[in-house]
Design a protein around this motif. Structure first.
Motif: not given
Length: 89
Positions: A23-37, A39-47
């Motif tokens: 299954i291809p990884t969905p890509i967001a508008a900024d070019g990063q995979p949605e899963a990576m986004q 993860v970044l959101m969860v890390e920001a909330e954790r911080d």
């Protein structure tokens, strides 16, 4: 267990059990995979939550020191009043 040892001695390799993600990884508008986004959101909330926790722990420590000072002052006042009453009696 015995079969594995026998296969290892004979040099027989077992087939790889890795699964390929077809299954291809969905890509967001900024070019990063949605899963990576995500993860970044969860890390920001954790911080952010970690910072709030540290602030809350500092406030708790401050309140505990303040409470201890108030309790000591009340104890001193009770002792002082008790001494004054004993002198009058």
């Amino acid at each position: 267990m015995v079969q594995r040892a026998r296969e290892a001695r004979e040099g027989v390799k077992r087939p790889s059990v890795r699964k390929t993600n077809s299954i291809p990884t969905p890509i967001a508008a900024d070019g990063q995979p949605e899963a990576m986004q995500r993860v970044l959101m969860v890390e920001a909330e954790r911080d952010r939550l970690q910072a709030k926790l540290e602030a809350a722990e500092a406030r708790i420590a401050e309140l505990e020191r303040s409470r201890a000072l108030v309790v000591n002052r009340i104890d001193w006042l009770i002792d002082k009043l008790g001494t004054a009453i004993e002198k009058r009696a």
